[in-house]
Design an enzyme around this catalytic site. Sequence first.
Site, PDB file in Angstrom:
ATOM      1  N   ARG A 220       1.892  -2.149  -1.621  1.00 47.23           N
ATOM      2  CA  ARG A 220       3.287  -1.699  -1.670  1.00 47.23           C
ATOM      3  C   ARG A 220       4.249  -2.785  -1.228  1.00 47.23           C
ATOM      4  O   ARG A 220       3.912  -3.675  -0.453  1.00 47.23           O
ATOM      5  CB  ARG A 220       3.469  -0.484  -0.747  1.00 47.23           C
ATOM      6  CG  ARG A 220       2.844   0.760  -1.283  1.00 47.23           C
ATOM      7  CD  ARG A 220       2.882   1.922  -0.311  1.00 47.23           C
ATOM      8  NE  ARG A 220       3.758   1.765   0.821  1.00 47.23           N
ATOM      9  CZ  ARG A 220       3.659   2.516   1.937  1.00 47.23           C
ATOM     10  NH1 ARG A 220       2.737   3.451   2.020  1.00 47.23           N
ATOM     11  NH2 ARG A 220       4.483   2.331   2.926  1.00 47.23           N
ATOM     12  N   HIS A 221       5.477  -2.683  -1.703  1.00 45.84           N
ATOM     13  CA  HIS A 221       6.578  -3.511  -1.225  1.00 45.84           C
ATOM     14  C   HIS A 221       7.319  -2.710  -0.166  1.00 45.84           C
ATOM     15  O   HIS A 221       7.562  -1.512  -0.337  1.00 45.84           O
ATOM     16  CB  HIS A 221       7.522  -3.863  -2.381  1.00 45.84           C
ATOM     17  CG  HIS A 221       8.520  -4.916  -2.031  1.00 45.84           C
ATOM     18  ND1 HIS A 221       9.583  -4.695  -1.187  1.00 45.84           N
ATOM     19  CD2 HIS A 221       8.616  -6.213  -2.429  1.00 45.84           C
ATOM     20  CE1 HIS A 221      10.296  -5.795  -1.066  1.00 45.84           C
ATOM     21  NE2 HIS A 221       9.734  -6.737  -1.807  1.00 45.84           N
ATOM     22  N   PRO A 222       7.707  -3.334   0.948  1.00 43.87           N
ATOM     23  CA  PRO A 222       8.344  -2.565   2.025  1.00 43.87           C
ATOM     24  C   PRO A 222       9.740  -2.046   1.689  1.00 43.87           C
ATOM     25  O   PRO A 222      10.212  -1.101   2.313  1.00 43.87           O
ATOM     26  CB  PRO A 222       8.406  -3.562   3.179  1.00 43.87           C
ATOM     27  CG  PRO A 222       8.378  -4.900   2.526  1.00 43.87           C
ATOM     28  CD  PRO A 222       7.505  -4.739   1.319  1.00 43.87           C
ATOM     29  N   ALA A 223      10.397  -2.656   0.687  1.00 38.87           N
ATOM     30  CA  ALA A 223      11.784  -2.272   0.417  1.00 38.87           C
ATOM     31  C   ALA A 223      12.025  -1.854  -1.022  1.00 38.87           C
ATOM     32  O   ALA A 223      13.175  -1.722  -1.437  1.00 38.87           O
ATOM     33  CB  ALA A 223      12.720  -3.430   0.770  1.00 38.87           C
ATOM     34  N   ARG A 277       9.046   7.865  -0.457  1.00 38.34           N
ATOM     35  CA  ARG A 277       7.952   7.168  -1.120  1.00 38.34           C
ATOM     36  C   ARG A 277       6.691   8.019  -1.222  1.00 38.34           C
ATOM     37  O   ARG A 277       6.069   8.114  -2.280  1.00 38.34           O
ATOM     38  CB  ARG A 277       7.618   5.865  -0.385  1.00 38.34           C
ATOM     39  CG  ARG A 277       6.385   5.155  -0.952  1.00 38.34           C
ATOM     40  CD  ARG A 277       5.936   3.999  -0.099  1.00 38.34           C
ATOM     41  NE  ARG A 277       6.804   2.847  -0.271  1.00 38.34           N
ATOM     42  CZ  ARG A 277       7.514   2.280   0.692  1.00 38.34           C
ATOM     43  NH1 ARG A 277       7.475   2.790   1.920  1.00 38.34           N
ATOM     44  NH2 ARG A 277       8.259   1.217   0.445  1.00 38.34           N
TER      45      ARG A 277
END
Length: 291
Positions: A220-223, A277
């Site tokens: 995953r990407h944090p943002a 998310r």
Amino acid sequence: VKILDLGRVLSGPFCTMLLADLGAEVVKVEQPQKGDPSRDLGPRVDGDSSYFISVNRGKKGITLNIFSKEGQAILIKLIPHFDILVENYVPGTMARIGLDYARVKEINPRLIYASISGFGQSGPYAQRPALDIIVQAMGGIMSVTGDPDSHPIRPGASLGDSIAGTFTALAIMSALFQRGTTGQGQYIDISMLDCQVAIMENAFSRYFATGQVPGPLGTRHPAATPFQAFKASDRHFVVALLTDDHETWTGFCNAIGSPDLAQDIRFQDNQSRTTHRDALIHILDRVFQHK
């Protein structure tokens, strides 16, 4: 542009490989009988190390014992004919054999001399040797790699060495540009650990903004959401959305056969999708498993 490559294993050779790819003439210097330690690393192709070949393409090669008086004398005769020298020995090694920058500058003031080490040429850790996984661990990248609640994981590439080699090549190019104006060379001191810290920009910015220590997020990407790997019925694939454009989100929802998602108020922009998310990923997992 001619480069005298005293580098070994990966960080130094990776730097000079990049410069060779750009057209520099690189002469790699190896110890007689022994050669670069990476020659011992498998797998082998027709008896040669594929590891060694992968980062030493496009170079010429000589053997020279730089730790003998005779070898040092020969190297000193070679230095006036080169523009750049690259080495990645433990700090102090080149000074002990009389081939540090202070000495060679007297022979060739135009020489650009680049040293790569684990922790730089000065400071409390300067004399410590460092291999790739050491600086990856200390620099923090292993702490944000892997799945949540997992143990630290080393990325599948030697980023400690290759990133340092890339930064060194960039510094050398900058020094060449400056030399075109001043006519003088300079000394470049590259720390592998510094380079690892430099590439952690997203993790540091999140920490400074929130005070929370970043951890592993899997793919995953944090943002950004969805921005990760998913499993379909036959294989894994990745989705990368980094936008607040609602038309793009609507197009994505239509493409996966779930147009109703585009109307869900929880998922109207990137921030809301990131906030919700878990709910979104749960929905997408179910959709993709049937694709």
